[in-house]
Design a protein around this motif. Structure first.
Motif, short mmCIF file in Angstrom:
data_model
loop_
_atom_site.label_atom_id
_atom_site.label_comp_id
_atom_site.label_asym_id
_atom_site.label_seq_id
_atom_site.Cartn_x
_atom_site.Cartn_y
_atom_site.Cartn_z
N ASP A 89 10.71 -1.79 2.85
CA ASP A 89 10.82 -2.37 4.20
C ASP A 89 9.55 -2.22 5.03
OD1 ASP A 89 13.43 -3.30 3.84
OD2 ASP A 89 14.28 -1.35 4.40
N SER A 90 8.44 -2.02 4.38
CA SER A 90 7.18 -1.95 5.12
C SER A 90 6.73 -3.36 5.52
CB SER A 90 6.09 -1.29 4.27
OG SER A 90 6.43 0.04 3.94
N GLU A 91 5.94 -3.42 6.56
CA GLU A 91 5.41 -4.70 7.03
C GLU A 91 3.95 -4.51 7.41
OE1 GLU A 91 6.31 -7.98 10.57
OE2 GLU A 91 7.95 -6.82 9.69
N GLN A 140 5.00 -13.84 10.33
CA GLN A 140 3.61 -14.13 10.01
C GLN A 140 2.87 -12.90 9.49
OE1 GLN A 140 1.99 -17.56 10.44
NE2 GLN A 140 4.20 -17.66 10.00
N ASN A 141 3.63 -11.96 8.92
CA ASN A 141 3.07 -10.76 8.31
C ASN A 141 3.51 -10.70 6.85
OD1 ASN A 141 1.84 -9.86 10.71
ND2 ASN A 141 3.73 -8.87 11.38
N TRP A 142 3.00 -9.68 6.12
CA TRP A 142 3.38 -9.48 4.74
C TRP A 142 4.40 -8.36 4.68
CZ3 TRP A 142 -0.99 -11.63 6.31
CH2 TRP A 142 -1.50 -12.72 5.59
N THR A 143 5.52 -8.57 3.98
CA THR A 143 6.62 -7.61 3.97
C THR A 143 6.91 -7.14 2.55
OG1 THR A 143 8.25 -9.40 3.80
CG2 THR A 143 7.70 -8.61 6.01
N CYS A 144 7.43 -5.91 2.46
CA CYS A 144 7.84 -5.32 1.20
C CYS A 144 9.36 -5.17 1.22
CB CYS A 144 7.18 -3.96 1.00
SG CYS A 144 7.77 -3.08 -0.48
N ASP A 145 10.06 -5.84 0.31
CA ASP A 145 11.51 -5.75 0.26
C ASP A 145 11.99 -4.41 -0.28
OD1 ASP A 145 11.82 -8.29 1.28
OD2 ASP A 145 11.95 -9.25 -0.69
N PHE A 146 11.10 -3.67 -0.94
CA PHE A 146 11.52 -2.41 -1.57
C PHE A 146 11.57 -1.27 -0.56
CE2 PHE A 146 10.87 1.47 -4.03
CZ PHE A 146 11.85 1.33 -5.02
N PRO A 157 0.81 -1.23 0.00
CA PRO A 157 0.00 0.00 0.00
C PRO A 157 0.84 1.27 0.00
CG PRO A 157 -0.84 -1.58 1.60
CD PRO A 157 0.50 -2.09 1.15
N ASN A 158 2.12 1.18 0.43
CA ASN A 158 2.96 2.37 0.52
C ASN A 158 3.69 2.70 -0.78
OD1 ASN A 158 2.23 2.71 3.19
ND2 ASN A 158 3.97 1.53 3.97
N HIS A 191 -6.92 -1.86 4.53
CA HIS A 191 -6.54 -1.10 3.34
C HIS A 191 -7.36 -1.54 2.13
CE1 HIS A 191 -4.15 0.07 -0.21
NE2 HIS A 191 -3.81 1.11 0.52
N THR A 192 -7.63 -2.84 2.05
CA THR A 192 -8.39 -3.36 0.92
C THR A 192 -9.80 -2.81 0.91
OG1 THR A 192 -7.10 -5.39 1.02
CG2 THR A 192 -9.13 -5.47 -0.24
N GLU A 193 -10.38 -2.60 2.09
CA GLU A 193 -11.73 -2.06 2.17
C GLU A 193 -11.79 -0.63 1.65
OE1 GLU A 193 -12.83 -2.48 6.20
OE2 GLU A 193 -13.17 -4.66 6.10
N GLN A 194 -10.66 0.10 1.78
CA GLN A 194 -10.63 1.49 1.31
C GLN A 194 -10.30 1.56 -0.18
OE1 GLN A 194 -7.86 3.54 3.81
NE2 GLN A 194 -8.88 2.96 5.70
N ALA A 195 -9.27 0.80 -0.56
CA ALA A 195 -8.86 0.79 -1.98
C ALA A 195 -8.14 -0.52 -2.21
CB ALA A 195 -7.92 1.96 -2.28
N SER A 196 -8.48 -1.19 -3.27
CA SER A 196 -7.95 -2.53 -3.50
C SER A 196 -6.43 -2.52 -3.49
CB SER A 196 -8.42 -3.08 -4.85
OG SER A 196 -7.82 -4.32 -5.11
N SER A 197 -5.83 -3.42 -2.69
CA SER A 197 -4.38 -3.55 -2.65
C SER A 197 -3.92 -4.70 -3.52
CB SER A 197 -3.90 -3.78 -1.22
OG SER A 197 -4.45 -4.99 -0.72
N PHE A 198 -4.82 -5.24 -4.33
CA PHE A 198 -4.47 -6.35 -5.19
C PHE A 198 -4.43 -5.87 -6.63
CE2 PHE A 198 -7.39 -8.38 -1.94
CZ PHE A 198 -6.36 -8.57 -1.06
N ASP A 199 -3.44 -6.32 -7.34
CA ASP A 199 -3.31 -5.93 -8.74
C ASP A 199 -3.67 -7.14 -9.59
OD1 ASP A 199 -2.66 -4.79 -11.14
OD2 ASP A 199 -0.52 -5.21 -10.96
#
Length: 353
Positions: free
Chosen positions: A30-32, A22-28, A9-10, A41-49
């Motif tokens: 470093d968000s978790e 046990q969370n989802w991480t972003c290697d770019f 989302p970031n 976040h999905t309820e506000q705006a889809s986080s799936f592409d």
């Protein structure tokens, strides 16, 4: 067919499920993110592409076994076989979930997320190899270690009630001496046992690719870790859908239940010198199977036309597999031992002489 990647989302980079946190991480960036944060976040705006590729392209050279789809991140073609449901793009390394292979009858009811990460699997593999001094050096090389892959294996978890019975011959032998004679008395008995039992979660893998005995060796899984299926758990791992349905694998389940039932009933027979089971019967009631994905770290090695496989339970860390043997190292090991024994014998001979 639509491919799915979970986006940060970031920054919009692909997210991967992290077994350690046990969370989802972003290697770019470093968000978790926790599951709750992603859901919010999905309820506000889809986080799936969702990138809808062209219809699956089937090359004539592949005879319908290999399909290709567009990577939703970079547009490169993703090659898969007909059973793959989660994979990676070889160009940008983005995880891709083939969502249509996880719908309808192929949608699992549950999943056990990975608890062991790739570093833990690599360490377990190297420790396992240390106990096997005759393996080829390239089997544990750096290039080989990079091939360790996390795979969600399709399993059927069977629940049923069983009415089992066994009939056995038993005997006791008694000997005694009286005067100049020794007597032996053999008593024969007919023994029967019958019981009603309930079994829950007896697993059988639903993939023709998997070695059934290897998958059984990785048991047991802790079913308290079962989660309601969500495609997000597959992000960053490989996954397959079943190509053996519950009826296909039930003969394996039946064999296991027969062994379990006989063992339990046989264990209630006491007080005899010997017991031989001569007949057994098993009746099934209320048979039900849940479709679930269970985590396995795997490494396959090809040597001289043969396949060798290392596997680790991605939840408990239990390892199993079959290792290749280097005949050159075996010969060197044997010659080293022989030379040591020769030197020891020479030394002993010199002392005695």
């Amino acid at each position: 067919m639509a491919t799915v990647t979970y986006k940060c989302p970031n920054c919009g980079a692909p997210l991967e499920f992290n077994a350690e946190s046990q969370n989802w991480t972003c290697d770019f960036c470093d968000s978790e993110f926790t599951a709750a944060a992603l859901e919010a976040h999905t309820e506000q705006a889809s986080s799936f592409d969702y990138a809808a590729a062209d219809d699956p392209q089937t090359g004539s050279d592949f005879s319908g076994e290999i399909l290709e789809y567009a990577c939703p991140n970079c547009g490169a073609r993703i090659l898969t076989d007909k059973n793959t449901s989660a994979t990676f793009c070889l160009f940008c390394h983005s995880p891709a979930i083939l969502s249509e292979r996880l719908t309808g009858e192929f949608r699992p009811s549950a999943v056990i997320p990975f608890q062991m990460d790739k570093q833990a699997a690599t360490t377990a593999f190297l420790n396992w190899c240390k106990r096997k001094p005759l393996v080829p050096k390239d089997f544990k090389s750096g290039d080989q270690l990079q091939k360790i892959s996390g795979l969600y294996v399709p399993f059927w978890l069977f629940h049923c009630r069983v009415t089992g019975s066994i009939h056995a011959r038993a005997q006791n032998i008694r000997s005694w001496t009286s005067g100049d004679y020794r007597y032996t008395e053999t008593s024969h008995y007919a023994v029967s046992r019958r019981a009603h039992m309930e079994f829950n979660g007896i697993p059988a893998d639903g993939s023709q690719k998997m070695d059934d005995s290897l998958m059984q060796t990785l048991e047991p899984y802790d079913y308290s870790g079962l989660q309601k299926f969500d495609m997000g758990y597959l992000s960053g791992y490989f996954s397959e859908k079943y190509d053996l349905n519950n009826q296909d694998v039930f003969p394996n389940i039946s064999d296991r239940l027969s062994q379990y039932t006989e063992s339990i009933l046989r264990g209630t027979i006491h007080g005899y010198g010997s017991v031989t089971v001569v007949d057994r019967d098993l009746q099934y009631n209320q048979v039900h199977a849940d479709y679930a994905l269970l985590p396995v770290w795997m490494l396959t090695y090809q040597r001289k036309g043969k396949s060798y496989m290392f596997a680790m339970n991605g939840q408990t860390g239990k390892v199993a597999g079959r290792l290749p043997v280097s005949f050159a190292r075996a010969a060197g090991w044997f010659l080293g031992i022989a030379a040591g024994l020769f030197a020891l014998c020479s030394l002993i001979g010199g002392i005695i002489g």
